[in-house]
Write a protein that holds these residues in place. Structure first.
Motif, short mmCIF file in Angstrom:
data_model
loop_
_atom_site.label_atom_id
_atom_site.label_comp_id
_atom_site.label_asym_id
_atom_site.label_seq_id
_atom_site.Cartn_x
_atom_site.Cartn_y
_atom_site.Cartn_z
N LEU A 89 39.88 43.29 42.44
CA LEU A 89 38.96 44.09 41.64
C LEU A 89 38.12 44.99 42.56
O LEU A 89 37.96 46.18 42.30
CB LEU A 89 38.06 43.16 40.83
N THR A 92 40.12 47.91 43.71
CA THR A 92 40.28 48.94 42.68
C THR A 92 39.00 49.75 42.52
O THR A 92 39.04 50.98 42.43
CB THR A 92 40.64 48.29 41.33
N VAL A 93 37.87 49.03 42.49
CA VAL A 93 36.60 49.72 42.29
C VAL A 93 36.30 50.65 43.47
O VAL A 93 35.90 51.80 43.28
CB VAL A 93 35.45 48.69 42.12
N LYS A 95 38.40 52.02 45.51
CA LYS A 95 39.34 53.14 45.53
C LYS A 95 38.87 54.25 44.61
O LYS A 95 39.00 55.44 44.90
CB LYS A 95 40.71 52.64 45.06
N LYS A 96 38.29 53.83 43.47
CA LYS A 96 37.88 54.81 42.47
C LYS A 96 36.56 55.47 42.84
O LYS A 96 36.43 56.68 42.79
CB LYS A 96 37.78 54.10 41.12
N TYR A 97 35.57 54.64 43.19
CA TYR A 97 34.22 55.17 43.30
C TYR A 97 33.76 55.44 44.73
O TYR A 97 32.86 56.21 44.95
CB TYR A 97 33.22 54.23 42.61
#
Lengths: 203, 263
Positions: A89, A92-93, A95-97
């Motif tokens: 998680l 993923t977070v 990578k996005k933000y």
């Protein structure tokens, strides 16, 4: 009083209870990623982050779900499951933000999923809590953070040792891992010197 | 029985929640992949040589897709790759100037000698650490062929103690430029021109003692050149490839014979 106690826990986690050099957990990254100071710092930052986060999640689950149902024996399985999901998680977070942070920590995150130091911290703080009821959630988090910083200290110290060893004339039979293990054991022995330090300072 | 069921239920529940959470997160926080960059990356040679100035082919592809880089920067790929990339991106291909590497040294065994015997590791980088190499000229080619070993196109040979680039095979990836500890190799446009094959910056007399083909900074080439392409800095002549018309007059005038005509 509270602050003093937390400082004592924090310092103890770094120096006297160093997870790498006293409890010998997380040895694989300690030997694998300590070739350069840069990567050592990146890896340690990721480990610290995941340690605190993992403790923050596993502590309530153990205390409020597993323990009341008499399922304390499941903690290893459940914790690994939670840590693995958590690391995914976080990846993923990030990578996005936070792409810059992802680029610097990203490669280390999957390595941490099954890192025994992370699992060890989450389980050992619970053991401490069982032995001493005043060792609660906040103390556990401080302990995990200290453990992460202790990991950083050990990694950076050892990266420095290894960078100096690069230029040494090492006998053929000891080159590579053997001399690294010898050096690691010497660093660990030197950390024994911190025994009793925190109690003496703040006790 | 109940205890087992409860244990199974709790672990399965946690697993399910974690799995669902991750699935939702991966959908919500999907990072769109740059398809253009991937298409461009496939066209690039994949040598990751860094001649374009970006961190490998993927870095160049990302910059191309964003429109930050020109299409003609890939010298190993050359004209063909530039055209392909430009077609994918829908832009005009920049003109690819073909370049070649040249070694600025003539210190072969005939022209110069060693001032000591070197028995260490057979690599230029190692030899250069020891008093700047064994040759009498401290600026010259060491001749262990660090450049030849990094060349992926076999364009460099060590002939008679000096590295030589075969311009026909050279793809101007600049690997040899960084490998040479003496900084003797540079990229020049691959067109007929005069090149000064010496980097010795010592005064004329000292340079002549070190090597029979050393540039002594006598300025005759400067006087011979009709277009002002040659200049002498620190007792060492340099030809400006942009101005050079390849008339060959400087090479004729050179008493040391260190000016060479390329191609």
């Amino acid at each position: 009083m509270m602050a003093k106690e937390l400082v004592a826990i924090f310092l103890a986690a770094i120096l006297t209870e160093n997870y790498v050099l006293n409890k010998f957990l997380g040895i694989c990254p300690f030997l694998g990623v300590s070739k350069k100071v840069n990567t050592a710092v990146g890896m340690s930052a990721a480990v610290t982050f995941v340690m605190v986060l993992a403790t923050a999640v596993t502590w309530p689950i153990y205390t409020y779900i597993l323990l009341p149902n008499g399922l304390g024996y499941l903690q290893t399985i459940v914790f690994i499951l939670i840590i693995a999901a958590l690391v995914q998680l976080v990846e993923t977070v990030l990578k996005k933000y936070m792409p810059p942070l992802y680029n610097s920590l990203g490669i280390y995150l999957p390595l941490i999923t099954t890192n025994c130091a992370v699992l060890g911290v989450t389980m050992l703080v619970l053991e401490k809590g069982a032995a001493d009821p005043s060792f609660g959630y906040l103390q556990s988090l401080v302990n995990s953070f200290g453990a992460g910083i202790g990991f950083l200290v050990a990694m950076v110290l050892f990266a420095g040792v290894r960078e100096r060893m690069e230029s040494c004339d090492i006998p053929q039979s000891l080159k590579g891992l053997p001399i690294t293990l010898v050096a690691a054991s010497l660093v660990a022995v030197s950390f024994l010197g911190f025994n009793g330090l925190v109690e003496g300072l703040l006790g | 029985m109940n205890a087992i069921l409860l244990a199974v239920a709790i672990v399965a529940g946690i697993g399910l929640i974690a799995g669902l959470g991750l699935a939702v997160a991966s959908i919500l926080m999907a990072v769109p992949k740059d398809e253009k960059a991937e298409a461009v990356l496939k066209l690039l040679p994949g040598a990751n040589c860094g001649a374009c100035g970006y961190s490998g082919c993927s870095g160049y592809a990302a910059a191309l897709a964003k429109g930050e880089a020109k299409a003609g920067l890939c010298s190993p790929g050359g004209e063909a790759v530039a055209q392909e990339v430009a077609r994918v991106l829908g832009v005009e291909a920049g003109l690819v100037e073909k370049k070649t590497a040249i070694v600025r040294c003539m210190g072969s065994y005939d022209n110069t000698s060693d001032r000591m015997e070197y028995q260490g590791i057979a690599s230029c980088a190692a030899a250069a650490q020891l008093y700047g190499g064994a040759g009498a000229c401290s600026y010259g080619c060491i001749g262990f062929g660090d450049c030849a070993s990094v060349c992926e196109y076999d364009a460099i040979q060590i002939c008679n103690g000096v590295a030589r680039v075969n311009a026909a095979d050279c793809r101007a990836c600049s690997q040899c430029v960084t490998a040479c500890p003496k900084h003797l190799i540079s990229l020049v446009p691959a067109k007929p021109q005069a090149v000064v094959r010496c980097r010795n910056c010592d005064k004329g007399g000292e340079a002549r003692k070190a090597c029979a083909a050393a540039c002594i900074g006598c300025m005759r080439c400067v006087k011979a050149c009709e277009v002002g392409a040659v200049s002498v800095k620190q007792f060492n002549a340099v030809v400006d490839p942009q101005k050079c018309t390849a008339c060959g007059k400087c090479a004729e005038a050179c008493p040391q014979g260190c000016i060479d005509m390329l191609l």
